[in-house]
Motif scaffolding. Structure first.
Motif, PDB file in Angstrom:
ATOM      1  N   UNK A 258      -2.533   5.969  -2.758  1.00 29.67           N
ATOM      2  CA  UNK A 258      -2.122   6.160  -4.206  1.00 29.67           C
ATOM      3  C   UNK A 258      -2.242   4.978  -5.044  1.00 29.67           C
ATOM      4  N   UNK A 259      -1.662   3.772  -4.379  1.00 34.12           N
ATOM      5  CA  UNK A 259      -2.163   2.595  -5.094  1.00 34.12           C
ATOM      6  C   UNK A 259      -1.634   1.392  -4.425  1.00 34.12           C
TER       7      UNK A 259
ATOM      8  N   UNK B 217       2.165   2.937  10.614  1.00 33.25           N
ATOM      9  CA  UNK B 217       1.935   2.562   9.352  1.00 33.25           C
ATOM     10  C   UNK B 217       0.997   3.650   8.533  1.00 33.25           C
ATOM     11  N   UNK B 218       1.229   3.556   7.242  1.00 31.25           N
ATOM     12  CA  UNK B 218       0.242   4.742   6.570  1.00 31.25           C
ATOM     13  C   UNK B 218       0.675   6.066   6.644  1.00 31.25           C
ATOM     14  N   UNK B 219       1.980   6.407   7.151  1.00 33.74           N
ATOM     15  CA  UNK B 219       2.315   7.856   7.437  1.00 33.74           C
ATOM     16  C   UNK B 219       2.507   8.269   5.846  1.00 33.74           C
ATOM     17  N   UNK B 220       2.876   9.695   5.771  1.00 33.89           N
ATOM     18  CA  UNK B 220       2.882  10.460   4.488  1.00 33.89           C
ATOM     19  C   UNK B 220       4.073   9.661   3.991  1.00 33.89           C
ATOM     20  N   UNK B 221       3.851   9.268   2.612  1.00 31.66           N
ATOM     21  CA  UNK B 221       5.004   8.711   1.811  1.00 31.66           C
ATOM     22  C   UNK B 221       5.286   7.285   2.115  1.00 31.66           C
ATOM     23  N   UNK B 222       4.598   6.763   2.839  1.00 24.92           N
ATOM     24  CA  UNK B 222       4.920   5.311   3.205  1.00 24.92           C
ATOM     25  C   UNK B 222       4.614   4.230   2.169  1.00 24.92           C
TER      26      UNK B 222
ATOM     27  N   UNK C  12       1.004  -1.335   0.092  1.00 30.63           N
ATOM     28  CA  UNK C  12      -0.049   0.007   0.085  1.00 30.63           C
ATOM     29  C   UNK C  12       0.822   1.201  -0.035  1.00 30.63           C
ATOM     30  N   UNK C  13       0.605   2.046  -0.973  1.00 29.10           N
ATOM     31  CA  UNK C  13       1.465   3.558  -1.107  1.00 29.10           C
ATOM     32  C   UNK C  13       0.447   4.572  -0.518  1.00 29.10           C
ATOM     33  N   UNK C  14       0.940   5.253   0.063  1.00 27.60           N
ATOM     34  CA  UNK C  14       0.271   6.452   0.762  1.00 27.60           C
ATOM     35  C   UNK C  14       0.981   7.854   0.030  1.00 27.60           C
TER      36      UNK C  14
ATOM     37  N   UNK D 101      -1.251  11.333   5.200  1.00 29.04           N
ATOM     38  CA  UNK D 101      -1.160   9.998   5.903  1.00 29.04           C
ATOM     39  C   UNK D 101      -2.377   9.992   6.791  1.00 29.04           C
ATOM     40  N   UNK D 102      -2.494   8.652   7.531  1.00 18.69           N
ATOM     41  CA  UNK D 102      -3.641   8.635   8.569  1.00 18.69           C
ATOM     42  C   UNK D 102      -3.016   7.551   9.557  1.00 18.69           C
TER      43      UNK D 102
END
Length: 674
Positions: free
Chosen positions: A84-85, A45-50, A8-10, A17-18
């Protein structure tokens, strides 16, 4: 038990992020997985740009993975997330891509199709057809039409930016606030010192240099030095920021009775005016759209004026465009003299300034606002309402609507709405701009948006006859490059013309543009049905060219050509002269915008021409909506062709005092976002 690896891309912008819970369900041809929480102990998880990977264990093989369901549930407070994807690697080491590029807001559930583009007639499964239908039903509830002004193209149903769907708002790096940007411009350009004398006239032309104190722009400086010259005045009709007004004059109009005797001294080929017309050396710019438009009356202490001039131009033996005659109104006769280069210096200069002011009004309202911003918004809303994300034309067009609806919504809030910058600085403010756009709608046709057709209709298509019309020459090259790219993509998915005819979604998109967005205005003549791949290619080319190249051509040069106020007055405070011999410096300074309006004008065009650091230019597609190799190859070919065009423009511009690079692909933003 089989294990699937989910990646998973954030998004990498601020606040994308969340901290919320993210669940995923894999849907395959042989079954679906359990709803699985994507989480790792002691891992943010799911930080900005992760870009994070997780294992999803299932009791048995799911077959081909066709869809994934993402769910976001509140952890502490609602925390929006931009995905993102997602990719899924199967036990057989097959990697399936699921483009997303959207926000999950609140407790949201999103079902994604795999990244292959599909026409509606190629979606044979009940599940696939249902997904398309449900996506469009949801979008039609969210993206609603609204009439901002009668007689205008329809716009998004949102009174302010916060009303917009999250997916089409500005991101954190692109947030636009016209009033804030204007304030920054006032500060950066050191204009604050003039605001206390808002309604005070400038004393002399040199006084305008006071607001040039921080300009670092060689084009603006060149305009400042040469704006009085006929050569620069004529050049702007070809390559200024409104290079669409000039037309070849096939016959001198009765309403503009210019005689040979009036202009004989300016004709260099020892022929008559009529012979020059016949030879194709006479051109005309007619601002008849401004006739009877109400001038700005928002300030009771300052009367403002408009005119609807006609300007005759002559291509001399050096192929330069030179002004021959100017009439400041549409009706000839006493009180509406024809001004000539042989007239007294200030009579001729003031007449040219009236033409430049009229050009500014038509440029801002019709050429720029109507014919790029508003029409692109129509295309964008129709796209969201009629094409699902899996459709190849959606994937092709979506990068070219980045921030378009957001910029237009902000403009209605702060720029063209009541009390906005138009009201403060422009002669058509206070409602005149609304009248002018309504008039402009009567000449907005589909063919007028087809660049080659528009050039041909103006009689300006002969490249040997007029070799220094760079707007035309560069526009041809960029148009052809876009059309070639679009044709390649169209032919990947449509093998026959019958496939175009059978694509109910693309036909609904085209019908939505004309019947809803343009309210079936009879004069627009937009197609309601596409029959061939060539027609589809041309239609999509129009959409992309309008949103990218055309907008760049008429937006990017505003600061170059309009920042020197006398060259492009945003308003005039004295009426057009009704006789010759009355103009002097005092009358001209009293006619030009006062100190305050000059500051508003300069601050606004500075703010409107500042590209973002992360601007996406033509050919740049960082969000990979397409996964098919043939499309990526077409993109590579497109980028190479654009690079060659940019290189050619750079070489042509070498050594030129007035380089034209507004249609250099490396300077053309992908979308109307300024």
């Amino acid at each position: 038990m089989p294990s699937y690896t989910v990646t998973v891309a954030t998004g990498n912008q601020w606040f994308e992020g969340t901290d919320d819970y993210i669940y995923i369900t894999l849907l395959g041809t042989e079954g679906c997985s359990d709803r699985t929480l994507l989480d790792k102990p002691l891992h943010n998880a799911f930080e900005r740009g992760a870009v994070d990977s997780y294992d999803v264990i299932v009791p048995e093989n799911l077959g081909d993975i066709e869809m994934v369901k993402i769910e976001k549930k509140k952890y502490w407070v609602q925390d929006d997330w931009y995905c993102m994807y997602i990719t899924v690697k199967t036990p057989a080491e097959v990697c399936v891509e699921f483009p997303c590029f959207r926000w999950l807001v609140g407790d949201k559930e999103v079902v994604l199709r795999d990244g292959r583009a599909r026409l509606p007639q190629d979606d044979n499964t009940t599940q696939g057809k249902q997904h398309r239908q449900e996506e469009l039903e949801w979008r039609r509830k969210v993206y609603r039409w609204s009439e901002w002004q009668p007689g205008f193209p329809m716009s998004i149903d949102a009174k302010e930016s916060s009303d917009l769907p999250r997916d089409i708002r500005f991101d954190s790096d692109k947030g636009v606030d016209f009033k804030l940007n204007y304030s920054k411009a006032i500060e950066n350009l050191l204009l604050n010192k003039f605001m206390d004398t808002f309604q005070s006239s400038w004393d002399d032309f040199t006084d305008f240099e006071q607001i040039f104190v921080k300009i670092k722009n060689t084009m603006s400086e060149y305009v400042m030095e040469h704006w009085k010259e006929d050569l620069l005045f004529g050049y702007q009709f070809l390559n200024g920021c409104n290079p669409v007004m000039i037309q070849k004059c096939l016959k001198l109009p009765d309403k503009f009775p210019v005689s040979h005797e009036m202009v004989a001294a300016c004709l260099e080929r020892h022929t008559t005016l009529e012979q020059e017309v016949e030879a194709g050396n006479i051109y005309i710019a007619d601002y008849e759209q401004l006739e009877d438009i109400s001038p700005n009356s928002t300030d009771p202490d300052t009367q403002q004026y408009l005119s609807a001039p006609i300007c005759l131009l002559y291509k001399n033996t050096q192929n330069n465009m030179m002004p021959l005659a100017i009439q400041l109104g549409q009706t000839p006769g006493e009180g509406n003299p024809i001004f000539l280069p042989s007239d007294a210096q200030y009579d001729w200069l003031l007449a040219k300034m009236w033409v430049r002011s009229a050009d500014f009004q038509v440029h801002q309202n019709v050429t720029h606002l109507l014919r790029t911003h508003l029409i692109s918004e129509v295309f964008a809303i129709a796209l969201y309402r009629q094409l699902p994300a899996v459709h190849p034309i959606y994937k092709l067009l979506i990068p070219h609507f980045r921030f378009t609806i957001a910029i237009n919504t902000k403009a209605r809030e702060q720029l063209i709405g009541e009390g906005g910058i138009f009201d403060k600085a422009n002669g058509t403010g206070g409602g005149g701009h609304v009248e002018l756009i309504r008039k402009g709608m009567t000449s907005l046709s589909f063919r007028s948006l087809c660049f080659p057709d528009a050039i041909k209709a103006s009689g300006m298509d002969d490249t040997t006859e007029l070799p220094n019309y760079f707007y035309r020459d560069d526009g041809y090259r960029v148009w052809d490059a876009i059309k070639s790219f679009v044709s390649a993509v169209v032919n990947i998915y449509y093998c026959t013309d019958e496939m175009v005819q059978g694509d109910q979604e693309i036909q609904a998109f085209v019908k939505e543009v004309v019947s809803c967005g343009l309210q079936d205005f009879h004069y627009c003549e937009f197609p309601k049905w596409l029959k061939t791949r060539e027609e589809l290619t041309e239609y999509v080319t129009v959409v992309i060219f309008t949103a990218s190249a055309q907008h760049s051509a008429i937006n990017s040069g505003q600061y170059d050509w309009c920042s020197w106020i006398p060259n492009s007055p945003s308003t005039m405070r004295k009426p057009p002269p009704v006789k010759k011999g009355v103009a002097d410096v005092q009358l001209i300074m009293a006619s030009l915008p006062d100190r305050g309006r000059s500051s508003w004008h300069l601050g606004a065009i500075w703010a409107l021409t500042q590209h973002q650091d992360d601007e996406l230019y033509l050919g740049m597609y960082p969000d990979e909506h397409f996964i098919e190799k043939p499309v990526k190859q077409a993109m590579d070919t497109f980028r190479k062709e654009l690079a060659e065009i940019s290189c050619g423009i750079t070489q042509r511009n070498e050594g030129k005092r007035m380089p034209f690079d507004y249609l250099s692909p490396d300077r053309i933003p992908n979308s109307v976002a300024l």
